[in-house]
Scaffold this motif. Structure first.
Motif, PDB file in Angstrom:
ATOM      1  N   ASP B 276      16.706  53.634 -17.622  1.00 16.40           N
ATOM      2  CA  ASP B 276      17.921  54.456 -17.484  1.00 16.40           C
ATOM      3  C   ASP B 276      18.008  55.087 -16.091  1.00 16.40           C
ATOM      4  OD1 ASP B 276      15.771  56.092 -17.972  1.00 16.40           O
ATOM      5  OD2 ASP B 276      16.969  57.640 -18.956  1.00 16.40           O
ATOM      6  N   ALA B 328      26.010  56.040 -25.739  1.00 16.00           N
ATOM      7  CA  ALA B 328      25.209  57.187 -25.332  1.00 16.00           C
ATOM      8  C   ALA B 328      24.526  56.917 -24.010  1.00 16.00           C
ATOM      9  CB  ALA B 328      24.168  57.507 -26.411  1.00 16.00           C
ATOM     10  N   GLY B 332      24.969  58.459 -19.979  1.00 22.26           N
ATOM     11  CA  GLY B 332      23.894  58.986 -19.152  1.00 22.26           C
ATOM     12  C   GLY B 332      22.850  59.747 -19.929  1.00 22.26           C
ATOM     13  N   VAL B 333      22.953  59.769 -21.249  1.00 21.34           N
ATOM     14  CA  VAL B 333      21.954  60.473 -22.050  1.00 21.34           C
ATOM     15  C   VAL B 333      21.213  59.431 -22.872  1.00 21.34           C
ATOM     16  CG1 VAL B 333      21.506  62.406 -23.588  1.00 21.34           C
ATOM     17  CG2 VAL B 333      23.542  62.391 -22.151  1.00 21.34           C
ATOM     18  N   SER B 335      18.280  59.450 -23.929  1.00 22.33           N
ATOM     19  CA  SER B 335      17.407  59.958 -24.994  1.00 22.33           C
ATOM     20  C   SER B 335      18.157  60.016 -26.319  1.00 22.33           C
ATOM     21  CB  SER B 335      16.883  61.332 -24.616  1.00 22.33           C
ATOM     22  OG  SER B 335      17.982  62.218 -24.487  1.00 22.33           O
ATOM     23  N   ALA B 336      19.453  60.354 -26.260  1.00 25.89           N
ATOM     24  CA  ALA B 336      20.238  60.382 -27.499  1.00 25.89           C
ATOM     25  C   ALA B 336      20.332  58.987 -28.090  1.00 25.89           C
ATOM     26  CB  ALA B 336      21.635  60.940 -27.220  1.00 25.89           C
ATOM     27  N   GLU B 405      24.241  63.980 -31.527  1.00 24.85           N
ATOM     28  CA  GLU B 405      23.800  64.019 -30.138  1.00 24.85           C
ATOM     29  C   GLU B 405      24.560  63.021 -29.298  1.00 24.85           C
ATOM     30  OE1 GLU B 405      20.004  64.100 -28.792  1.00 24.85           O
ATOM     31  OE2 GLU B 405      19.383  65.835 -29.954  1.00 24.85           O
ATOM     32  N   ALA B 409      26.850  63.951 -26.290  1.00 24.64           N
ATOM     33  CA  ALA B 409      26.569  63.419 -24.960  1.00 24.64           C
ATOM     34  C   ALA B 409      27.811  62.773 -24.377  1.00 24.64           C
ATOM     35  CB  ALA B 409      25.432  62.397 -25.047  1.00 24.64           C
ATOM     36  N   ALA B 413      29.880  63.971 -21.119  1.00 21.25           N
ATOM     37  CA  ALA B 413      30.047  63.132 -19.928  1.00 21.25           C
ATOM     38  C   ALA B 413      31.518  62.935 -19.592  1.00 21.25           C
ATOM     39  CB  ALA B 413      29.366  61.787 -20.136  1.00 21.25           C
ATOM     40  N   ALA B 524      18.654  69.015 -25.212  1.00 20.96           N
ATOM     41  CA  ALA B 524      19.616  68.214 -24.470  1.00 20.96           C
ATOM     42  C   ALA B 524      20.997  68.285 -25.108  1.00 20.96           C
ATOM     43  CB  ALA B 524      19.148  66.770 -24.404  1.00 20.96           C
ATOM     44  N   GLY B 525      21.031  68.427 -26.443  1.00 23.44           N
ATOM     45  CA  GLY B 525      22.311  68.365 -27.138  1.00 23.44           C
ATOM     46  C   GLY B 525      23.058  69.695 -27.172  1.00 23.44           C
ATOM     47  N   THR B 527      24.718  71.180 -25.059  1.00 26.60           N
ATOM     48  CA  THR B 527      25.972  71.271 -24.326  1.00 26.60           C
ATOM     49  C   THR B 527      27.174  70.971 -25.223  1.00 26.60           C
ATOM     50  OG1 THR B 527      25.549  69.009 -23.665  1.00 26.60           O
ATOM     51  CG2 THR B 527      25.030  70.730 -22.061  1.00 26.60           C
TER      52      THR B 527
END
Lengths: 99, 653, 163
Positions: B276, B328, B332-333, B335-336, B405, B409, B413, B524-525, B527
């Motif tokens: 990524d 996802a 750019g996320v 991990s999600a 998530e 995400a 974005a 991370a989630g 936001t």
């Protein structure tokens, strides 16, 4: 007199015999050429044996003479057989080696 | 301690290949069938155990373990290594792969109990090879090994889809899957080679540090990442390469669960997760990834709504969920996406294995042949519903957090378009999955009802469908009275179902209440806006409600619902003509090209060759004269040869 | 001096008769010329103090082979019903090859160091030969006997009358 003249003589007879083998059209003629070549070899052997004084050379000449005779007898037998099969003794008609 | 996790991962990786080699080489063993199956399952269990240990160790370790051996040595440096790169990502992937592989192998003992012994041995040999390849892919320290394992899993997929190779449809599906994924793989290989040319290494760790220190030139990187994405598209069935996955359902159901739901198809997602940081350098490609992912998700979800084959519904659902993960990553996320990969691996394997149990009991893939199964097989129904709720993204079930998530995400974005598509998909997912649940487990078989209605009480004689594993589509109305004889599957099949169901629930509960390792992941989630969760759950519930109203209560007539979406429905029934487009491309472009090539081959290439061969034959005819067959000529030749030799000696030496 | 003169005479006879063997048109004449060449060879053997070998040469070759060849010619002529003539082919090429080979051998001989005089041999060569053949070379001698037997049987087998 040295050994050289004997060897020249033997070489000459050998080449004449080779010429006969290569050019004769008759199978028996070819055999005669082979006999000449063998003969040249015998002269060579005896001459070397005499000039080096080794009795073994003479013994082997006896052997080669005997073998030559055997070979001649067999060769002639084959010629007769070939003649029976192909009805010719002309070597240029005998193309049995052709695939 | 650190080396330990590397060694454990290595053991986990090598156990399946050991099993494969034993099955493949030890001659009579494979043909015994059942012992071979248990041996392979045992190896998979061992692999799972050591994978879990490796994960436990690695999850608290500070640095990843890089355990490699040189593979392609050249003067001075090694082009590529083989070995394992053990870090948090790869070990948890390893756990998922080995767990599902083990459960599927265990399950298959029951599911395939009617297979002849040699075929069973062959099946387990393939399964072991697949487990090895997939773990190698997960642990790959460099892109070359990753690509190698990538191809190996493709091969295993081909072999297992075509496991019942006597069926033409299975053989065709295997070839289709192989070629379509191969088309993407070519792009991937090109990408890997171009990346090597750019960076001078295949090693993922080195590439990562280069990317982190801005050592990678950005010019041309977009093409490289797009090429890598092409490979991922093929493997993870992204539009327009998704067509192979539904056909891949021709394989045995456990294979579909393992390869075409939980592991192999997620390899594309995993590749993008692994790299990524590379994709982060090329935002334009990420945008493509996101849009194609979201579009794939929607397309597959719509297609899933019109399928009558339970496995095809699940297959399209897999494509749709893969689209989710891709979106996802595109946002750019990664991990999600990775989290959804893991949870999806669990609950989709559960759904497939549950569907396998249903198929095993009913003897048919077709939803209209099912119905009311909840009474006959309550345990299966329960675990299937758990899987369905997870897939729908209902709180405290497995897929809930990962889905939230992803949505968060994508919203974060500012990808509004894909976000709306995904929201729609969330509703559709709940709808089509509950359509399956209501049709299969509640109510009465649609065809039984239809026949009873039309035939006025004329009942067809019951038929035991228990052993009808090689289910051709059941002939319309001929023997529909099968479900009354359905029963719970044997323990070997039930046990994996429960393990997966419990796993899904544990993951769901832990993630919903931010327990354990999920507390960190949740950061991370954060936001995501507050309205997101209620909306998504609401959409899902609406989907469920619609399915309930339509297929359970019959408050909404399915026909009128279908008519409301008439054009879309008919288009979906034709799979949006994508297969037809491929067919057309194939027949016009490829066949046309083949004809041209064939003409060139026949008249130009063959012409030249014929001319050459004619010349050769002619020359041979001419030269044959030399071979007279007369002994004297040969003597003459010998004499001439001696002459030439003499001359050579005189002249040269 | 007498040795040189004898050798020259023998050499002329030998080479001349050999040429006649390979060039004569009449096969029968060729065989007779071969007999002369073989006899000449026996003379060369005598000149080399190998009396026993000269005797063997005369008996086996001049006697045995010539008889066999004449016999073969007669048999085949009778079977074929016409005179066997002798012609040559590709004389040019054959002569070239033979002459170049001869030239090569002579060339080599000229460069080789060869003994100029023969050493004295006081012993009786025939006696020595007899002893050697029955002591040291008895095994080859016996093998030779086997070979001749085999050759004889082969000749009889090949030349046997048709069934």
């Amino acid at each position: 007199m040295g050994l050289e003249p004997y060897l020249f003589l033997s070489a000459t007879v050998f080449c004449i015999g080779l010429f006969g083998v290569m050019t004769r059209r008759n199978t028996i003629g070819i055999l005669l050429g082979i006999e000449l070549m063998m003969n040249a070899v015998n002269i060579n052997l005896v001459a070397f044996a005499r000039y080096t004084a080794m009795a073994a050379g003479f013994v082997f000449t006896v052997f080669t003479i005997c073998i030559t005779v055997t070979e001649a007898a067999l060769g002639l037998a084959i010629v007769i057989l070939l003649f029976r099969v192909r009805r010719t003794v002309m070597a240029d008609h005998l193309d049995l080696l052709k695939g | 301690m650190m080396a330990n996790s590397g060694a454990l991962a290595l053991i986990a990786w090598l156990l399946p290949i050991f099993s494969f080699l034993v099955l493949a080489i030890v001659f009579p063993f494979r043909r015994l069938g059942r012992p071979a199956a248990w041996f392979s399952t045992l190896c998979a269990a061992g692999a799972f155990a050591s994978a879990v240990l490796a994960w436990r160790i690695q999850s608290v370790a500070a640095h990843p373990v890089h355990l490699v051996w040189p593979w392609l040595p050249t003067a001075g440096k090694t082009i590529a290594d083989v070995g394992v790169l053990v870090d948090a990502q790869s070990t948890i992937m390893l756990c998922l792969v080995s767990l599902v592989a083990f459960l599927v192998q265990f399950y298959s003992v029951g599911y395939l109990h009617d297979e002849p012994a040699p075929a069973l041995g062959r099946y387990y040999a393939y399964q072991s090879l697949f487990a090895f390849s997939m773990m190698g892919l997960a642990l790959a320290p460099n892109l070359l090994q990753l690509f190698m394992c990538w191809e190996l899993v493709g091969l295993c997929s081909y072999l297992l889809i075509g496991f019942w190779y006597q069926r033409p449809s299975a053989a065709r599906a295997a070839v289709k899957a192989f070629w379509i994924t191969k088309a993407g793989d070519v792009g991937m290989l090109v990408g890997i080679v171009m990346l090597y040319r750019l960076a001078g290494t295949f090693d993922i760790t080195e590439l990562h540090s280069m990317a982190a220190s801005n050592a990678l030139p950005l010019a041309g990187l977009s093409i490289i990442t797009f090429c890598l994405y092409l490979g991922a598209m093929g493997k993870s069935a992204q539009f327009p390469f998704h067509v192979w996955l539904p056909d891949a359902m021709e394989g045995p159901t456990p294979v579909s669960a393992l390869i075409h739901a939980a592991t192999m198809v997620t390899a594309g997602v995993y590749l993008l997760v692994r790299t990524d940081w590379l994709f982060a350098l090329t935002p334009n490609v990420l945008l493509i990834v996101a849009w194609i992912g979201a579009f794939t998700a929607l397309l597959a979800a719509v297609l899933a709504c019109v399928q009558d084959d339970i496995k095809r519904v699940l297959a399209y659902s897999t494509v749709s969920q893969l689209g989710y993960m891709m979106t996802a990553i595109g946002a750019g996320v990664a991990s999600a996406g990775f989290l959804h990969l893991l949870t999806h691996g669990l609950f989709k394997a559960l759904l497939f294995l549950g569907a396998g149990a249903v198929i095993h009991a009913v003897g048919s893939n077709d939803l209209p042949n099912m119905g009311g199964l909840a009474r006959r097989m309550p345990q299966t129904a329960l675990v299937f519903i758990i899987g369905t709720l997870s897939l729908a993204g209902i709180p405290i079930f497995g897929g809930y957090v990962s889905k939230e998530e992803i949505l968060g995400a994508v919203w974060g974005a500012h990808l509004t378009g894909p976000f709306l598509l995904l929201m729609l998909v969330a509703g559709l997912t709940a709808f089509y999955m509950f359509r399956v649940v209501f049709l299969a487990f509640f109510g009465t078989p649609a065809r039984v009802a239809a026949v009873a209605h039309a035939g006025a009480g004329h009942t067809t004689p019951p038929r035991v469908a228990h052993a009808a594993l090689h289910n051709e589509a059941v002939v319309e109305g001929a023997h529909v009275n099968e479900t009354p004889h359905a029963h719970e599957p044997p323990a070997t099949m039930l046990l994996p179902l429960w393990v997966l169901a419990v796993g899904t629930m544990v993951v769901g509960v832990m993630s919903t209440f931010h327990l354990g390792g999920f507390a960190a992941a949740e950061a991370a989630g954060e936001t995501a806006p507050g309205w997101l969760t209620p909306t998504a759950v609401g959409v899902a519930l609406a989907g469920i409600a619609l399915a309930w109203a339509t297929y359970q209560m019959r408050a909404v007539n399915p026909e009128s619902l279908a008519n409301a979406f008439g054009p879309i429905r008919s288009a979906a029934l034709r799979k949006f003509w994508i297969d037809d487009i491929f067919e057309g491309i194939y027949s016009f472009v490829l066949l046309g090209f083949s004809r041209i090539v064939g003409w060139i081959d026949r008249y130009l290439v063959d012409g030249v060759l014929n001319l050459l061969s004619d010349w050769t034959v002619q020359a041979g005819d001419e030269l044959r004269g030399i071979q007279t067959g007369k002994p004297q000529d040969y003597v003459y030749g010998i004499g001439a040869g001696v002459l030439v030799l003499i001359l050579l000696m005189r002249l040269v030496f | 001096m007498t040795e040189q003169i004898t050798f020259a005479a023998l050499a002329i006879i030998l080479v001349g008769s050999a040429l006649a063997v390979v060039l004569s048109k009449n096969l029968f004449h060729a065989v007779l010329w071969l007999a002369l060449a073989l006899t000449g060879t026996a003379g060369v053997f005598l000149l080399l103090d190998a009396e026993f070998l000269a005797a063997v040469q005369l008996l086996l070759y001049a006697g045995g082979i010539i008889t066999i060849v004449v016999f073969a010619i007669v048999v085949t002529e009778r079977l074929i019903g016409e005179r066997l003539t002798q012609t040559n082919m590709r004389i040019g090429g054959g002569a070239l090859i033979s002459l170049v080979l001869l030239g090569f051998i002579v060339n080599v001989l000229r460069k080789s160091p060869l003994p100029a005089a023969r050493p004295e041999m006081s012993v009786d060569l025939t006696r020595v030969l007899g002893e050697l053949v029955l002591t040291r070379y008895v095994l080859p001698f016996e093998l030779l006997a086997v070979l001749m037997l085999a050759g004889m049987l082969g000749a009889i087998y090949f030349a046997r009358p048709e069934d």
